[in-house]
Design an enzyme around this catalytic site. Structure first.
Site, PDB file in Angstrom:
ATOM      1  N   ASN A 158     -13.314  13.405   0.204  1.00 52.25           N
ATOM      2  CA  ASN A 158     -13.907  12.136  -0.193  1.00 52.25           C
ATOM      3  C   ASN A 158     -15.419  12.271  -0.137  1.00 52.25           C
ATOM      4  O   ASN A 158     -15.959  13.079   0.626  1.00 52.25           O
ATOM      5  CB  ASN A 158     -13.455  11.024   0.765  1.00 52.25           C
ATOM      6  CG  ASN A 158     -14.011   9.667   0.363  1.00 52.25           C
ATOM      7  OD1 ASN A 158     -14.036   9.305  -0.820  1.00 52.25           O
ATOM      8  ND2 ASN A 158     -14.481   8.895   1.332  1.00 52.25           N
TER       9      ASN A 158
ATOM     10  N   THR B 110     -27.809  10.592  -7.040  1.00 44.30           N
ATOM     11  CA  THR B 110     -28.319  11.854  -7.605  1.00 44.30           C
ATOM     12  C   THR B 110     -27.979  13.022  -6.686  1.00 44.30           C
ATOM     13  O   THR B 110     -27.611  14.106  -7.146  1.00 44.30           O
ATOM     14  CB  THR B 110     -29.859  11.761  -7.758  1.00 44.30           C
ATOM     15  OG1 THR B 110     -30.144  10.578  -8.500  1.00 44.30           O
ATOM     16  CG2 THR B 110     -30.429  12.939  -8.471  1.00 44.30           C
ATOM     17  N   GLN B 111     -28.086  12.791  -5.396  1.00 45.57           N
ATOM     18  CA  GLN B 111     -27.773  13.851  -4.423  1.00 45.57           C
ATOM     19  C   GLN B 111     -26.257  14.075  -4.317  1.00 45.57           C
ATOM     20  O   GLN B 111     -25.809  15.199  -4.111  1.00 45.57           O
ATOM     21  CB  GLN B 111     -28.337  13.488  -3.038  1.00 45.57           C
ATOM     22  CG  GLN B 111     -29.851  13.398  -3.013  1.00 45.57           C
ATOM     23  CD  GLN B 111     -30.508  14.700  -3.460  1.00 45.57           C
ATOM     24  OE1 GLN B 111     -30.152  15.769  -2.986  1.00 45.57           O
ATOM     25  NE2 GLN B 111     -31.436  14.598  -4.400  1.00 45.57           N
TER      26      GLN B 111
ATOM     27  N   ARG C 115       0.844  -1.198   0.000  1.00 45.08           N
ATOM     28  CA  ARG C 115       0.000   0.000   0.000  1.00 45.08           C
ATOM     29  C   ARG C 115       0.883   1.254   0.000  1.00 45.08           C
ATOM     30  O   ARG C 115       0.598   2.230  -0.689  1.00 45.08           O
ATOM     31  CB  ARG C 115      -0.850  -0.023   1.266  1.00 45.08           C
ATOM     32  CG  ARG C 115      -2.307   0.185   1.031  1.00 45.08           C
ATOM     33  CD  ARG C 115      -3.112   0.017   2.305  1.00 45.08           C
ATOM     34  NE  ARG C 115      -3.945  -1.145   2.246  1.00 45.08           N
ATOM     35  CZ  ARG C 115      -5.016  -1.285   1.468  1.00 45.08           C
ATOM     36  NH1 ARG C 115      -5.375  -0.316   0.662  1.00 45.08           N
ATOM     37  NH2 ARG C 115      -5.733  -2.384   1.477  1.00 45.08           N
TER      38      ARG C 115
ATOM     39  N   HIS D 246     -18.713   9.731   0.552  1.00 44.18           N
ATOM     40  CA  HIS D 246     -19.035   8.390   1.048  1.00 44.18           C
ATOM     41  C   HIS D 246     -20.551   8.241   1.046  1.00 44.18           C
ATOM     42  O   HIS D 246     -21.261   9.134   1.520  1.00 44.18           O
ATOM     43  CB  HIS D 246     -18.470   8.211   2.458  1.00 44.18           C
ATOM     44  CG  HIS D 246     -18.688   6.833   2.996  1.00 44.18           C
ATOM     45  ND1 HIS D 246     -17.947   5.752   2.568  1.00 44.18           N
ATOM     46  CD2 HIS D 246     -19.576   6.362   3.898  1.00 44.18           C
ATOM     47  CE1 HIS D 246     -18.372   4.662   3.194  1.00 44.18           C
ATOM     48  NE2 HIS D 246     -19.354   5.005   4.005  1.00 44.18           N
TER      49      HIS D 246
HETATM   50  C1  GAR Z   1     -20.398   6.778  -5.159  1.00 46.83           C
HETATM   51  O1  GAR Z   1     -21.651   6.387  -4.673  1.00 46.83           O
HETATM   52  C2  GAR Z   1     -19.470   7.113  -4.005  1.00 46.83           C
HETATM   53  O2  GAR Z   1     -20.125   7.717  -2.921  1.00 46.83           O
HETATM   54  C3  GAR Z   1     -18.975   5.740  -3.626  1.00 46.83           C
HETATM   55  O3  GAR Z   1     -18.782   5.078  -4.857  1.00 46.83           O
HETATM   56  C4  GAR Z   1     -19.669   5.605  -5.817  1.00 46.83           C
HETATM   57  C5  GAR Z   1     -18.856   6.030  -7.009  1.00 46.83           C
HETATM   58  O4  GAR Z   1     -19.675   6.412  -8.073  1.00 46.83           O
HETATM   59  N1  GAR Z   1     -17.767   5.820  -2.860  1.00 46.83           N
HETATM   60  C6  GAR Z   1     -17.452   4.959  -1.910  1.00 46.83           C
HETATM   61  O5  GAR Z   1     -18.130   3.995  -1.624  1.00 46.83           O
HETATM   62  C7  GAR Z   1     -16.148   5.261  -1.194  1.00 46.83           C
HETATM   63  N2  GAR Z   1     -16.034   4.506  -0.005  1.00 46.83           N
HETATM   64  P1  GAR Z   1     -19.069   7.240  -9.293  1.00 46.83           P
HETATM   65  O6  GAR Z   1     -17.791   6.516  -9.747  1.00 46.83           O
HETATM   66  O7  GAR Z   1     -20.146   7.162 -10.346  1.00 46.83           O
HETATM   67  O8  GAR Z   1     -18.797   8.633  -8.827  1.00 46.83           O
END
Ligand code: GAR
Length: 196
Positions: free
Chosen positions: A115, A180-181, A69, A117
């Site tokens: 980030n 969407t949000q 990592r 989440h």
């Molecule tokens: C999103 O829902 C984001 O919140 C989540 O992955 C998706 C990515 O969608 N992130 C996580 O779970 C991080 N721990 P996207 O590639 O279409 O933006």
């Protein structure tokens, strides 16, 4: 000019929302900021196509090519720091970047690493957030934008969006309502950071 570097692993819809908002709201004139690069740890991340089509520099750094990592994060930081120059500070935006970052990486970008989440943090850190919200019988769910610290899915909250959990929801229908949000709150939170 502030350089925004967005990290993705997949669809990149949050990245696209930020790029589109930056264009629509003229972030370069308003905040002296541009999306300078999109980096993915997966070569087949669909979001890379969108970024290329929008004339944004893209890079792929395959985590599987690194023994640890720490080694991956060091190489990632080196890539990102190409966009971190005097007068052109970098803001690092994790948008569906599905890698756990080392504490050293988080410290290197402290205060300029965000980030999103898909849960109402501090509830449901980690994976499978939508199913876990359903299993817990939550009446509301949502998403959180936060500054990244050494602890996974913690760090100061910048913005949140709440959606109702509806009868008959599956993890997929709930995820779609939340996504969407996400597309509204992430660009808004980044714009607020750019004004600081
Ligand atoms: C999103 O829902 C984001 O919140 C989540 O992955 C998706 C990515 O969608 N992130 C996580 O779970 C991080 N721990 P996207 O590639 O279409 O933006």
């Amino acid at each position: 000019m502030k350089n925004i570097v967005i990290l993705i692993s997949g669809g990149g819809s949050n990245m696209a929302a930020i790029v589109n908002t930056a264009q629509r709201e003229h972030w370069s004139e308003k905040y002296g900021a541009r999306v300078a690069a999109v980096i993915s740890n997966k070569a087949d991340a669909k979001g890379l196509v969108f970024a290329r089509d929008h004339g944004i520099a893209t890079e792929v750094l395959d985590h599987k090519a690194f023994a640890s990592r720490e080694a991956f994060d060091a190489a990632l930081a080196q890539l990102i720091d190409r966009f971190d120059m005097p007068g052109h500070p970098v803001l690092v935006v994790l948008a569906g970047f599905m890698r756990i970052l080392t504490p050293g990486f988080a410290e290197h970008y402290a205060g300029r690493l965000t980030n999103i989440h898909p849960s109402l943090l501090p509830a449901f850190t980690g994976l499978h957030t939508h199913q876990r919200a359903l299993d817990a019988g939550c009446k509301f769910a949502g998403a959180t934008v936060h500054l990244v610290t050494a602890e996974l899915d913690h760090g100061p909250i910048l913005d949140q969006a709440v959606v109702p959990v509806l009868p008959g929801d599956t993890a997929d229908t709930l995820a779609a309502r939340i996504l969407t949000q996400e597309h509204l709150i992430y660009p808004r939170a980044v714009a607020q950071l750019l004004q600081k």
